[in-house]
Design a protein around this motif. Sequence first.
Motif, PDB file in Angstrom:
ATOM      1  N   THR A 191       0.953   4.085  -3.102  1.00  0.00           N
ATOM      2  CA  THR A 191       0.744   5.529  -2.751  1.00  0.00           C
ATOM      3  C   THR A 191       1.755   6.436  -3.150  1.00  0.00           C
ATOM      4  O   THR A 191       1.502   7.432  -3.729  1.00  0.00           O
ATOM      5  CB  THR A 191       0.515   5.534  -1.227  1.00  0.00           C
ATOM      6  N   GLY A 229      -5.430   3.052   4.360  1.00  0.00           N
ATOM      7  CA  GLY A 229      -5.440   4.309   3.402  1.00  0.00           C
ATOM      8  C   GLY A 229      -6.211   5.448   4.408  1.00  0.00           C
ATOM      9  O   GLY A 229      -5.616   6.584   4.127  1.00  0.00           O
ATOM     10  N   PRO A 255      -4.080  -4.659  -2.507  1.00  0.00           N
ATOM     11  CA  PRO A 255      -3.521  -3.391  -1.780  1.00  0.00           C
ATOM     12  C   PRO A 255      -2.701  -2.482  -2.520  1.00  0.00           C
ATOM     13  O   PRO A 255      -2.651  -1.358  -2.231  1.00  0.00           O
ATOM     14  CB  PRO A 255      -2.899  -4.195  -0.560  1.00  0.00           C
ATOM     15  N   SER A 314      -5.879  -2.714   3.711  1.00  0.00           N
ATOM     16  CA  SER A 314      -5.149  -1.648   3.071  1.00  0.00           C
ATOM     17  C   SER A 314      -6.224  -0.415   3.181  1.00  0.00           C
ATOM     18  O   SER A 314      -5.812   0.621   3.119  1.00  0.00           O
ATOM     19  CB  SER A 314      -4.961  -2.105   1.755  1.00  0.00           C
ATOM     20  N   GLY A 372      -3.564   1.512  -2.890  1.00  0.00           N
ATOM     21  CA  GLY A 372      -2.319   2.552  -2.604  1.00  0.00           C
ATOM     22  C   GLY A 372      -2.211   3.456  -3.706  1.00  0.00           C
ATOM     23  O   GLY A 372      -2.011   4.852  -3.656  1.00  0.00           O
ATOM     24  N   THR A 411       0.687  -1.301   0.023  1.00  0.00           N
ATOM     25  CA  THR A 411       0.044  -0.071   0.134  1.00  0.00           C
ATOM     26  C   THR A 411       0.810   1.319   0.108  1.00  0.00           C
ATOM     27  O   THR A 411       0.474   2.298  -0.770  1.00  0.00           O
ATOM     28  CB  THR A 411      -0.885  -0.019   1.347  1.00  0.00           C
TER      29      THR A 411
END
Length: 703
Positions: A313, A567, A492, A563, A496, A309
């Motif tokens: 991201t 988040g 996941p 996830s 992200g 994740t």
Amino acid sequence: MKFKISIPVQNWCIFVIFLNNILSVLPATLVTYPEDEVWSFIKETPKRNLTKKCADSLGLVESYLTDHSTLEEQRRFFSASFGTGDAIQFVSRDQDRWIFRAMKCIKAAGETSYSASEYPLSYCYGVPSLWDSEEADTAYGICLPSTCADNHKTLLREWQSIASNKSDSKNLEYEGCTKSRHTKQWYEQFIPMADFSFDMVLIFLVGIATVYHVKRGENSKSVPIQLLLAFSAKKNLRKLVEMPKDPQSTIQCMFGLRFLSMVWTLVGHSFIFVQAYLDNVDEYKADLVDNFWNQWITNFTLSVDVFLTLSGTLTAYSWFKKWQKNTTEKEPSWNSYGYWLRFYRHRVVRLWPAYIYTLLTVTTRLSITHYHPMWPPTDPAVQCPSHWWENILFINSLLDNRCMPWTWYIGTEFIFYLVSPIFLLSLRRHPSFGLGLSAIVIIISALFNVGGMLVYNFPPTQFLWKQPEIFNPDYIKHHLLLYIKPQYRIGPYIVGLLLGYYLAGFQAQTQKKQRSIRFIVGGWALASVAGFWSLYGLYPAAQGWDWPIYHLFYGATHRVVFSLALGWLMYACHTGIGGPINRLLTMPVLLPLSQLSYSVYLFHMIPVVFTYLLAPFPIVFETKWLMLGHCFIQLALSYFFGFETTMIAELPALNIERILLNWDCKAASTLKPLPSNADVEMKLKPNENGEATNNKNNLVANL
């Protein structure tokens, strides 16, 4: 008074069928043989097919182990190391017990790190098929004098005949031995010493570069001098500890999350590998699995989803921030091949130096530093010489993952990075389509998990301690076929990517919408429930409760749900509603610990095994605090080696990349100068690794 029990034939048949069904699902255990039967095998094995040296050594085993100067436990260890077990579970459910028996054989020799035994021993094993057998075959293990190494196949077949009462004559295709002591220690061998010398050269180079940096500074225009300064400890230490001046230039709560995930990963691995050294392992497994609150350990594989994740991201956040602010470059398209090749090149430069350095060091030196070898099926010194290329090409998770198996994550995450432009461009150009595509891929991945669980009867995740009878106990098969494969783990990562896209858009808003108390409280409540369920919802499966629909649902969704909860935490912290949690996760001390996490991850398995090798054998489980004490030492050692790797491989490589790119671009003179306002605006833009870099270097590195 006598009673006569009469059972009708039909009922007797039903009883036999019932008993057979019960026995067929009972967990197989390794069979231990009486000491007199072991001595009978040693004495009565035909000597005609053995070398004279081996035959003589077999004749001396009993006198050595029964001598008054030999410890009583050495004799017990020797006889207890002989055994048989389920071949299918040789490298899976029963692997820790096979390693435990090998350790008993090694300890029976009386070796120490500073003193060689006069009677070295070897633990030898034979299995009909190691990786792909589906038949109910038997594996065999024996303890022999090391002088019988050339005759171990003959002796294994003799033990196979005796242990099976001559009923098993299958060919033992996979055989091997683990000696109680290396023939030569690492400092007596050329390759390990060459690797050690190479390390010393790199450390010397870092020292020279640091001294030059302190005395002369770093303003030299000479490319050779700049390349030397790429290894400067002063320069690279500054990169490890400097916080970005612009709080919004990176997602700072990732510092704490990355470090905590690294700790979580190490603790989980440590609690797995201690099983091979525990005497009362069944008591340990029951204590760990049956306690509801221990699932933070038994479900620790969610730590990998934290890394996935975070990676997704950061990739999306830095990419979208770049194109929201950049006005001097043309945005990449689907056919911008040069741009995407550079996009991938930087990732390879980021990963390869530390990876290759670790691979070389672990394979050629660290794996043989201890006085006796490791367990061959998982020993990097045995497996990596044949499978190293799979790791270098990042395809180990697509194959059998034999070399440094804990690095499967790096290969899987690199594959996700390869396909990330599909999602990045879709979200940039057609947000609705990008969101829909992301949702579809997450759903398909969840359905793949359901299919894998149904076809192979796998549990929702790997069960590395106790394996309930309702599931397939082969966790290595689970690992290879489902757990490490990208198609099952991409959910996941996409979460992200979507989070990074949203945070970049949120940051670009000139006027941010005020969020209500109801929204904030509701978000934290939902995220807390989702995180708790995804972490602690494994309990019904771990206990073997017959809830098939629940197990399928949990296996398909819990990683994505976790996830999503993570988040929310990152969203809240980055957008100003994280409160004390954000202050905790962004403490300055966590920045260098976070920056080192990649190198620490590469090395951490060596200290995990090493500290248990140095502990008195066997370890008796009484409390988990003993393991946690080992974890603290293992973490400290991991960060020591991780720091070394970062300073002599990872950061110098990134510095060299920027120097060479600047040099090429200056020679070509094709870059347009940035206006001063853009220079100020882009000064602290993070690169994809979350590092704040100089604007010109950052721009060049992304071209």
